[in-house]
Design a protein around this motif. Structure first.
Motif, PDB file in Angstrom:
ATOM      1  N   UNK B 190      -7.410  -0.591  -2.601  1.00  0.00           N
ATOM      2  CA  UNK B 190      -6.908   0.133  -3.765  1.00  0.00           C
ATOM      3  C   UNK B 190      -5.683   0.947  -3.378  1.00  0.00           C
ATOM      4  N   UNK B 191      -5.791   1.661  -2.271  1.00  0.00           N
ATOM      5  CA  UNK B 191      -4.676   2.509  -1.841  1.00  0.00           C
ATOM      6  C   UNK B 191      -3.439   1.656  -1.583  1.00  0.00           C
ATOM      7  N   UNK B 192      -3.631   0.560  -0.876  1.00  0.00           N
ATOM      8  CA  UNK B 192      -2.455  -0.257  -0.555  1.00  0.00           C
ATOM      9  C   UNK B 192      -1.876  -0.877  -1.831  1.00  0.00           C
ATOM     10  N   UNK B 193      -2.749  -1.257  -2.759  1.00  0.00           N
ATOM     11  CA  UNK B 193      -2.247  -1.841  -4.008  1.00  0.00           C
ATOM     12  C   UNK B 193      -1.441  -0.825  -4.804  1.00  0.00           C
ATOM     13  N   UNK B 194      -1.971   0.374  -4.861  1.00  0.00           N
ATOM     14  CA  UNK B 194      -1.266   1.402  -5.639  1.00  0.00           C
ATOM     15  C   UNK B 194       0.093   1.674  -5.010  1.00  0.00           C
ATOM     16  N   UNK B 195       0.100   1.778  -3.677  1.00  0.00           N
ATOM     17  CA  UNK B 195       1.365   2.050  -2.987  1.00  0.00           C
ATOM     18  C   UNK B 195       2.374   0.953  -3.262  1.00  0.00           C
ATOM     19  N   UNK B 196       1.883  -0.275  -3.166  1.00  0.00           N
ATOM     20  CA  UNK B 196       2.755  -1.424  -3.379  1.00  0.00           C
ATOM     21  C   UNK B 196       3.322  -1.407  -4.801  1.00  0.00           C
ATOM     22  N   UNK B 197       2.437  -1.118  -5.738  1.00  0.00           N
ATOM     23  CA  UNK B 197       2.864  -1.096  -7.135  1.00  0.00           C
ATOM     24  C   UNK B 197       3.894   0.005  -7.361  1.00  0.00           C
ATOM     25  N   UNK B 198       3.632   1.162  -6.777  1.00  0.00           N
ATOM     26  CA  UNK B 198       4.539   2.294  -6.965  1.00  0.00           C
ATOM     27  C   UNK B 198       5.912   1.980  -6.383  1.00  0.00           C
ATOM     28  N   UNK B 199       5.907   1.225  -5.274  1.00  0.00           N
ATOM     29  CA  UNK B 199       7.189   0.943  -4.644  1.00  0.00           C
ATOM     30  C   UNK B 199       7.922  -0.230  -5.271  1.00  0.00           C
ATOM     31  N   UNK B 200       7.212  -1.009  -6.078  1.00  0.00           N
ATOM     32  CA  UNK B 200       7.869  -2.169  -6.684  1.00  0.00           C
ATOM     33  C   UNK B 200       9.012  -1.736  -7.600  1.00  0.00           C
ATOM     34  N   UNK B 201       8.861  -0.620  -8.253  1.00  0.00           N
ATOM     35  CA  UNK B 201       9.964  -0.075  -9.053  1.00  0.00           C
ATOM     36  C   UNK B 201      10.067   1.403  -8.700  1.00  0.00           C
ATOM     37  N   UNK B 202      10.799   1.700  -7.658  1.00  0.00           N
ATOM     38  CA  UNK B 202      10.788   3.085  -7.154  1.00  0.00           C
ATOM     39  C   UNK B 202      11.355   4.105  -8.135  1.00  0.00           C
ATOM     40  N   UNK B 207       1.799   6.680 -12.733  1.00  0.00           N
ATOM     41  CA  UNK B 207       0.704   7.578 -13.075  1.00  0.00           C
ATOM     42  C   UNK B 207      -0.581   6.766 -13.015  1.00  0.00           C
ATOM     43  N   UNK B 208      -1.559   7.270 -12.264  1.00  0.00           N
ATOM     44  CA  UNK B 208      -2.813   6.526 -12.113  1.00  0.00           C
ATOM     45  C   UNK B 208      -3.849   7.084 -13.084  1.00  0.00           C
ATOM     46  N   UNK B 270       5.192   4.800 -15.498  1.00  0.00           N
ATOM     47  CA  UNK B 270       4.344   3.668 -15.862  1.00  0.00           C
ATOM     48  C   UNK B 270       2.913   3.978 -15.468  1.00  0.00           C
ATOM     49  N   UNK B 271       2.009   3.204 -16.000  1.00  0.00           N
ATOM     50  CA  UNK B 271       0.606   3.515 -15.767  1.00  0.00           C
ATOM     51  C   UNK B 271      -0.085   2.456 -14.925  1.00  0.00           C
ATOM     52  N   UNK B 272      -1.023   2.928 -14.114  1.00  0.00           N
ATOM     53  CA  UNK B 272      -1.930   2.017 -13.419  1.00  0.00           C
ATOM     54  C   UNK B 272      -3.334   2.526 -13.713  1.00  0.00           C
ATOM     55  N   UNK B 273      -4.154   1.617 -14.172  1.00  0.00           N
ATOM     56  CA  UNK B 273      -5.492   2.022 -14.583  1.00  0.00           C
ATOM     57  C   UNK B 273      -6.499   1.421 -13.636  1.00  0.00           C
ATOM     58  N   UNK B 288       0.440   4.772 -25.925  1.00  0.00           N
ATOM     59  CA  UNK B 288       1.609   4.759 -25.049  1.00  0.00           C
ATOM     60  C   UNK B 288       2.174   3.358 -24.970  1.00  0.00           C
ATOM     61  N   UNK B 289       2.334   2.720 -26.142  1.00  0.00           N
ATOM     62  CA  UNK B 289       2.654   1.301 -26.086  1.00  0.00           C
ATOM     63  C   UNK B 289       4.065   1.002 -25.615  1.00  0.00           C
ATOM     64  N   UNK B 290       4.862   2.026 -25.449  1.00  0.00           N
ATOM     65  CA  UNK B 290       6.200   1.745 -24.933  1.00  0.00           C
ATOM     66  C   UNK B 290       6.205   1.738 -23.409  1.00  0.00           C
ATOM     67  N   UNK B 291       5.082   2.154 -22.803  1.00  0.00           N
ATOM     68  CA  UNK B 291       5.041   2.229 -21.347  1.00  0.00           C
ATOM     69  C   UNK B 291       4.386   0.968 -20.765  1.00  0.00           C
ATOM     70  N   UNK B 292       4.685   0.726 -19.504  1.00  0.00           N
ATOM     71  CA  UNK B 292       4.072  -0.408 -18.828  1.00  0.00           C
ATOM     72  C   UNK B 292       2.661  -0.024 -18.367  1.00  0.00           C
ATOM     73  N   UNK B 293       1.762  -0.947 -18.546  1.00  0.00           N
ATOM     74  CA  UNK B 293       0.381  -0.735 -18.114  1.00  0.00           C
ATOM     75  C   UNK B 293      -0.029  -1.842 -17.156  1.00  0.00           C
ATOM     76  N   UNK B 294      -0.666  -1.500 -16.063  1.00  0.00           N
ATOM     77  CA  UNK B 294      -1.355  -2.537 -15.301  1.00  0.00           C
ATOM     78  C   UNK B 294      -2.754  -2.022 -15.032  1.00  0.00           C
TER      79      UNK B 294
END
Lengths: 820, 540
Positions: B190-202, B207-208, B270-273, B288-294
């Protein structure tokens, strides 16, 4: 003043040359240069019209002319000929009094010629005939003058057949006859045309005869014997030589001669060759002309010799009625109320009477989101700042529904191609009103604010119906609102298109055909700059019906305290047609019962007990009949059963499509004594299930819309066309050959479902030599059981169910019906 | 629709409740796991600390199977604690007696027993303050996320322990929320995924968000990834001892039942759930439909790009937009109250009433308990229902219902004519509508009337007749049908919707003109039905 006004529309089959002929008129009025006549197509000003080479929107233009020292104003509306846009023709006809019917001299009367002519006659619009493209007979088909005459005679005859079968007797002398002068012949492209009178005037001095008398000699079995210097009816001269018909010798003769010179002249030599000939008939060719190309020179010569505009203008002014004349016989057809002061004023075309305007079209104003309401003043005078009362299509004089008040911000009339604001405008004119667009969708009646008792002018009856739909949506939901705005505009501007919401938030656009939808979506895309629209594949509306008398079905209410028995059976096609065309109108129950018994052989008791027709009250296609006797409390719950009937007829059992041609019989009902046990919920759900069950029990069938298709083509490629039509489940009903030409017309019917891409396919198999016209014709039952797997109709039903996100399986009888 | 209408009531009895697969197996290998999951120790602590002896345990359907075990465990722990506190008293027999199933009542199944139960409880409490009484509340009236205060009142409980997903509204009773603590999250992945996601668009801040059952794990994640913002639960709402309906005064951004604070200067995020595949994030996404959700799926421990969710949201939004159009056309609107616990719901009802009146339409208020199709089908004259409920249950996909059901936000947007400028924003929590002050800016045309093209009927219609300011008067909240003078005026001036409904009917009830002949009163029988006084007394 209004005596010198003519409101005319130009109507014809597609590609018969309406817009080109209109150019001649526009050119003669000095709005465009004479050189560009025949090429420019002034009235086709939209990019899509230029690209496709067809007219899409009708265009109005006012043209001032001076004839015999009198000033005339001719308001011309150039209408589209393609069947998909025939709603534009309907709108144009309403505001005009006369119609110039254009017929291609090679192709003759075509399907759309008949349709538009019928519409015109139903509106009591007087027609004149313009036989166009006569040059094609001379140069392309190489007809001899006699062949040419026979051809023209045949065209006139078929036109008169159409006229006499649709004329309603309200107007006198609607037949066309060259001797009367209400037929012109010519070529729009080369800019020439004549009536018999044109030539009679030339020759009257030579023959020393009155022009009218001479004109009579120029048609029919009249021959001029030069030896005796006398007119005779036999084609043999005194010395036994075969004579040329008067028409051929004196009318076609000079024209053929000029064409002969043209064809024999090399490029650049025409000037010398033609100079002497034309100078004899008083046309001076100048040095400047010598440098022109043959074609251009020839056109300018012909335009000076027998200008198309003069022939047409004379014909229009002489044979088409002024508003005053026309409104006298049109008023009863126009006004939707009793013979009151409004109708009287319309028939008198009274400028001081109450204001009555019919708005037939909304024209978008360029640059802004607003519309000009384009309509015809039938009575009264419209002034700027006029307080208006607007009666919408749903207006009901008793409840005042759909009536709005507003003010005319400005009154526009067309001067040439420009709209000009005027202070006031009298009856008989076509005007644009600014400031009322908010209240108007497609069409309306406008009157003075104080005329609370005025009835509206009858709404237009369209000859086509919207059978092809497409669902559109935006990529992002946040653009949905912009799409809605765009569709609102679209819906206002096009008098046929229907824009609705389906319940998943998709917009559905319904139009007359593929081309119509294509144009509409193009327009929509134009409104929504840059927003991507997703559109579905075209969807064809189907209908559901039954094919046999079904068993009666029992359903119990959810609380099991009430029971209903219903059976279903098919209605005859004639009856459905009568109901749809409101020949049988349920609003008047007595007349309805009478018509049912007399015309359709119903039992008189049964006819009196019709409970409802539905689903659409304006165009019902199904009937609910009460066949019970003496049921207690039945009246209390009648409304609930009728509600259920409307639900079921609007969304049938197979695929929740509308139903068509079903008669539902309420056979027996048992109701609980206590009214609280027979509430709306109990009864409606019970009746709904019984009705659906009855449909299933009566062998349900699917109906599909059928296009009638006329393919005009060359006889050498007919085989390919037959193949395409057969592949698409088409039925060929006949072929017609235009005599003396290799052109023929294949008449057939093709299901709308299989018609998508038909035009392109036909063009490709014939290398562009087929020109199909598609128009909605009728509904036809698909003759296979939709309840059986893998049949054609079963597949259709399943597709529809999937599209509507319903359970794929068709419900079975036990889903609806209870046991005793 | 056919099933919905042909319901005879048997379906609801035999219905199998849909339980999300993910919930079905919080497998608790050991007793400790179980206790951890249900936070038994802390619960007992709180109960003990505040001296509660009548406690209601509210379970959602999917956790109901564990309710007996939870109550046993609670009781056991509580008794142990009491033992420790009062060493000399050893009451072993009583523990056994109290852990008898008989005093665990399932409210909702046996209504009749309630009064007696309450009295016995009371007597018991009077007699013995050392006995803990636990009541299990199941089959919650509205949504299982809301605290069912009314049901807990039936057993006169002092304290409610709410299990499972919660909307964290403030309620009028002390409540403790136990979210359950799922252990299936693989922290490292989870930690590595979140980090990766956060860095994909720096340049876009992350927001988690998370499903409440991972609440316990968030502090740990936070310490491991300091660069992203973690949403959090308003801690004061987890254990509420006093009723405080005022919204928390802070500058946190609310999203569903969570809140977060952005670091200074961040606008774009952007959001990560984090949650199960089936967990509902529709509301959060709608708002928040204008924001990106994953979504980080805890079932597969991987990132799901959310494209299917996004397209679903887009569809939902389009449908809601359609419903706004329907709301605009509705003449008679039913206000369905489906909450008794949501903050300020009475204020909201009042606001909706005012809104409807000022648009010149008519309303009726309904209170039908749990909403279902047959209940609402009884009111055929209502064109549209507006649902006042907690935000997590606000969106009812009303295709089954005969009449559309909209949210207060949709109604407000439609009636104020704002759907013309709608660009996709959405508010599912009505309490946020209450603070918005822009209802004065009705988007009208100059002349006050609002004409528009109707896509439902396909013609030009006049909408939302602007009522004069006097007509928007105080409505008394207790009348079902408002009969103030303004409404009467409308009825007289033109066809009211009710009048046109009546006119369209062929049967209009009994003839009011008919007056039966007056007959003279005669004396009837007296006594009771089993034997009137004038009847001979039966033998035996």
């Amino acid at each position: 003043m209004s005596k010198q006004v003519r409101n005319i529309s130009v109507i014809a089959h597609v590609d018969h040359g309406k817009s080109t002929l209109t150019d001649s008129l526009v050119g003669a009025a000095g709005i465009i240069s004479m050189e560009s006549v025949g090429k420019r197509r002034f009235t086709d000003n939209r990019p899509d019209e230029i690209e496709k080479g067809i007219t899409i929107k009708s265009t109005a233009i006012s043209l001032p002319f001076t004839v015999l020292e009198k000033d005339y104003l001719i308001n011309v509306i150039d209408s589209p000929g393609h069947v998909d846009f025939s709603s534009e023709v309907t709108a144009a006809l309403r505001v005009t009094d006369g119609a110039m019917v254009v017929v291609d001299s090679v192709e003759g009367c075509r399907s759309q010629t008949e349709t538009v002519l019928r519409q015109a006659l139903q509106e009591r619009i007087k027609p004149v005939l313009m036989v166009n493209k006569l040059d094609r007979c001379i140069t392309e088909l190489q007809f001899t003058p006699e062949e040419c005459y026979k051809n023209l005679e045949r065209i006139i005859e078929s036109t008169n057949v159409i006229i006499s079968s649709y004329a309603d007797g309200g107007v006198d002398n609607v037949q066309v006859d060259p001797i009367l002068g209400n037929i012109a012949f010519g070529s729009g492209k080369t800019g020439w045309a004549f009536t018999l009178q044109t030539f009679a005037k030339f020759y009257s001095e030579k023959f020393k005869t009155d022009t009218d008398k001479l004109a009579k000699k120029f048609w029919g079995e009249n021959y001029y014997c030069h030896e005796r210097s006398k007119w005779q009816t036999s084609p043999l001269s005194k010395s036994g030589r075969l004579l040329q018909r008067g028409f051929c010798e004196f009318v076609l003769g000079p024209i053929y001669k000029l064409y002969k010179i043209l064809s024999e002249s090399e490029e650049g030599k025409l000037y010398e060759n033609i100079k002497s000939t034309v100078e004899k008939i008083g046309i001076l060719v100048t040095k400047e002309d010598s440098n022109k190309e043959n074609k251009v020179l020839f056109q300018s010569v012909m335009m000076r010799f027998i200008p198309a505009s003069a022939a047409m203008v004379n014909m229009i002014i002489e044979h088409l009625p002024s508003p005053q004349t026309a409104q006298r016989y049109r008023s009863s057809l126009l006004y939707n109320g009793p013979l009151d002061k409004y109708q009287t004023s319309i028939s008198e075309c009274n400028p001081d009477g109450p204001l009555m305007i019919f708005v037939s079209k909304m024209v978008p104003m360029s640059g802004s989101g607003r519309f000009v309401a384009f309509g015809r003043i039938f009575s009264g005078t419209l002034r700027q700042g006029h307080k208006l009362r607007i009666l919408g299509p749903d207006f009901n004089p008793n409840t005042d529904k759909d009536a709005h008040n507003s003010t005319a911000q400005s009154v526009m009339i067309m001067m040439g191609k420009k709209m000009e604001s005027v202070a006031e405008c009298g009856p008989g004119n076509v005007v644009g009103i600014i400031g009322i667009d908010k209240f108007v969708n497609k069409s309306c009646t406008v009157t003075d604010e104080s005329n609370k008792d005025a009835h509206p002018i009858k709404n237009m009856k369209h000859s086509v119906s919207a059978v092809v739909q497409v669902a559109v949506e935006t990529e992002h939901a946040s653009d949905a609102q912009k799409l809605t705005d765009g569709l609102k505009r679209l819906s206002k501007a096009d008098s046929l298109i229907q824009c609705t919401f389906n319940d998943s938030g998709q917009h559905v656009i319904a139009g007359a055909g593929e081309l119509h939808l294509e144009i509409c979506i193009g327009e929509l895309q134009g409104y929504l700059k840059g927003i991507v629209i997703k559109k579905s594949k075209p969807i064809v509306s189907l209908t559901e019906t039954v094919s046999s008398v079904g068993e009666k079905c029992l359903a119990k209410s959810p609380n099991k305290l009430n029971r209903i028995y219903v059976s279903a059976e098919p209605l005859s096609d004639d009856l459905v047609r009568d109901m749809e065309s409101s020949d049988i109108n349920f609003q008047d129950a007595k007349a309805c019962a009478k018509a049912l018994t007399e015309r359709h052989g119903w039992d008189s008791e049964e006819a009196k007990r019709v409970w409802a027709m539905g689903p659409d009250e304006q165009k019902p296609t199904n009937v609910l009949v009460d066949c019970t006797r003496g049921i207690a409390y039945l009246n209390d719950v009648k409304d609930y059963i009728v509600d259920a009937f409307r639900l079921v007829t609007a969304s049938g059992v197979l695929s929740e499509e509308q139903t068509r041609g079903i008669k539902f019989n309420v056979v027996d009902v048992h109701l609980h004594n206590d009214s609280s046990h027979r509430g709306a919920l109990q009864i409606t759900s019970m009746a709904r299930r019984a009705l659906l069950g009855a449909m299933l029990a009566a062998r349900p069938r699917i109906m599909e819309p059928i296009y009638s298709v006329d393919v005009q083509t060359h006889e050498s490629v007919m085989g390919g066309i037959y193949n395409v039509i057969n592949k698409r489940r088409g039925v060929i009903s006949g072929t017609e050959q235009t005599c003396g030409t290799p052109i023929c017309v294949i008449k057939c019917t093709v299901p709308v479902l299989d018609s998508f891409g038909l035009t392109e396919e036909l063009r490709s198999v014939t290398s562009g030599q087929a020109f199909p016209q598609l128009g909605f014709d009728h509904w036809s039952v698909i003759n296979c059981n939709p309840l059986e797997d893998q049949t054609k109709s079963n597949n259709l039903v399943k597709e529809t169910r999937i599209r509507k996100k319903l359970n794929v399986n068709i419900p079975v009888l036990s889903d609806f019906v209870d046991r005793m | 629709m056919s099933t919905a209408l042909s319901d005879d009531g048997s379906r609801i009895i035999g219905e199998t409740v849909q339980i999300h697969d993910a919930y079905q197996n919080p497998k608790h290998e050991t007793q400790e796991d179980f206790d951890d999951y249900y936070d038994i120790d802390r619960t007992v602590d709180i109960i003990n600390k505040h001296g509660y002896v009548r406690v209601a345990l509210q379970f959602p359907d999917e956790l109901l199977s564990d309710s007996v075990r939870v109550s046993y465990r609670l009781k056991e722990k509580w008794n142990k604690l009491k033992q420790v506190q009062s060493q000399p008293q050893i009451k072993t027999p009583q523990i056994e007696a109290n852990t008898n199933v008989s005093d665990i009542e399932e409210i909702g199944l046996s209504d009749e027993s309630k009064p007696t139960q309450t009295t016995t409880t009371k007597t018991q409490t009077n007699n013995d303050n050392n006995t803990l009484k636990l009541y299990v509340l199941g089959d919650t009236s509205y949504g299982s996320c809301c605290v069912d205060v009314v049901a807990s009142e039936h057993v006169d409980s002092q304290f409610i322990v709410h299990y499972g997903n919660a909307c964290l509204q403030s309620v009028k009773k002390p409540v403790y929320h136990v979210f359950g603590s799922d252990q299936d999250l693989d922290v490292d992945t989870c930690v590595s995924t979140i980090k990766e996601y956060a860095q994909s668009t720096p340049d876009i801040h992350t927001v988690v968000l998370y499903q409440l059952c991972y609440h316990h794990i968030i502090p740990k994640l936070k310490s491991l990834i300091p660069t992203v913002t973690f949403a959090n639960v308003d801690e004061s709402r987890i254990l509420q001892l006093t009723y405080d309906p005022s919204p928390p005064v802070n500058d946190m951004i609310q999203i569903g039942n969570l809140q977060f604070q952005l670091p200074e200067g961040i606008q774009n995020y952007k959001f990560l759930y984090i949650g199960h595949d089936t967990s509902p994030i529709t509301n959060m996404m709608l708002d928040n439909n204008s924001k990106t959700f994953v979504r980080y799926s805890t079932d597969s421990n991987s990132l799901d790009d959310g494209s299917s969710e996004t397209s679903r949201i887009s569809r939902t939004l389009k449908r809601r937009y359609y419903l706004m159009h329907l709301a605009k056309e509705a003449q008679v609107i039913g206000i369905v109250v489906a909450t008794t616990s949501a903050t300020n719901y009475l204020l909201m009802i009042q606001k909706v009433k005012d809104l409807i009146l000022s648009a010149g339409k008519k309303f009726y208020v309904f209170f039908v308990g749990k909403i279902n199709v047959p209940k609402l089908a009884n009111f055929s004259e209502i064109d549209l229902f507006v649902l006042i409920s907690c935000p997590q249950n606000a969106l009812i996909d009303s295709k089954d219902f005969l009449k559309p059901i909209v949210t207060p936000f949709e109604l407000q947007t439609a009636l104020l004519g704002k759907e013309k400028q709608w660009t996709g924003e959405y508010v599912s929590d009505f309490s946020r509508l209450l603070d918005s002050t822009d209802d004065a800016n009705r988007c009208d045309d100059e002349d006050g009337d609002d004409y528009d093209y109707s896509f439902i009927t396909g013609g030009v219609k006049m909408f939302n007749k602007a009522a004069t300011s006097q007509s928007v008067q105080e409505q008394s909240g207790n009348a079902l049908v408002s009969v103030d003078s303004s409404q009467r005026q409308i009825a007289l001036a033109e066809m009211s919707p009710a009048m046109s409904h009546l006119q369209n009917r062929t049967y209009r009830g009994l003839d009011t003109e008919y007056t039966p002949p007056v007959s003279v009163m005669i004396e009837g029988r007296s006594g009771i039905a089993s034997g009137y006084q004038d009847e001979p007394i039966k033998k035996n």
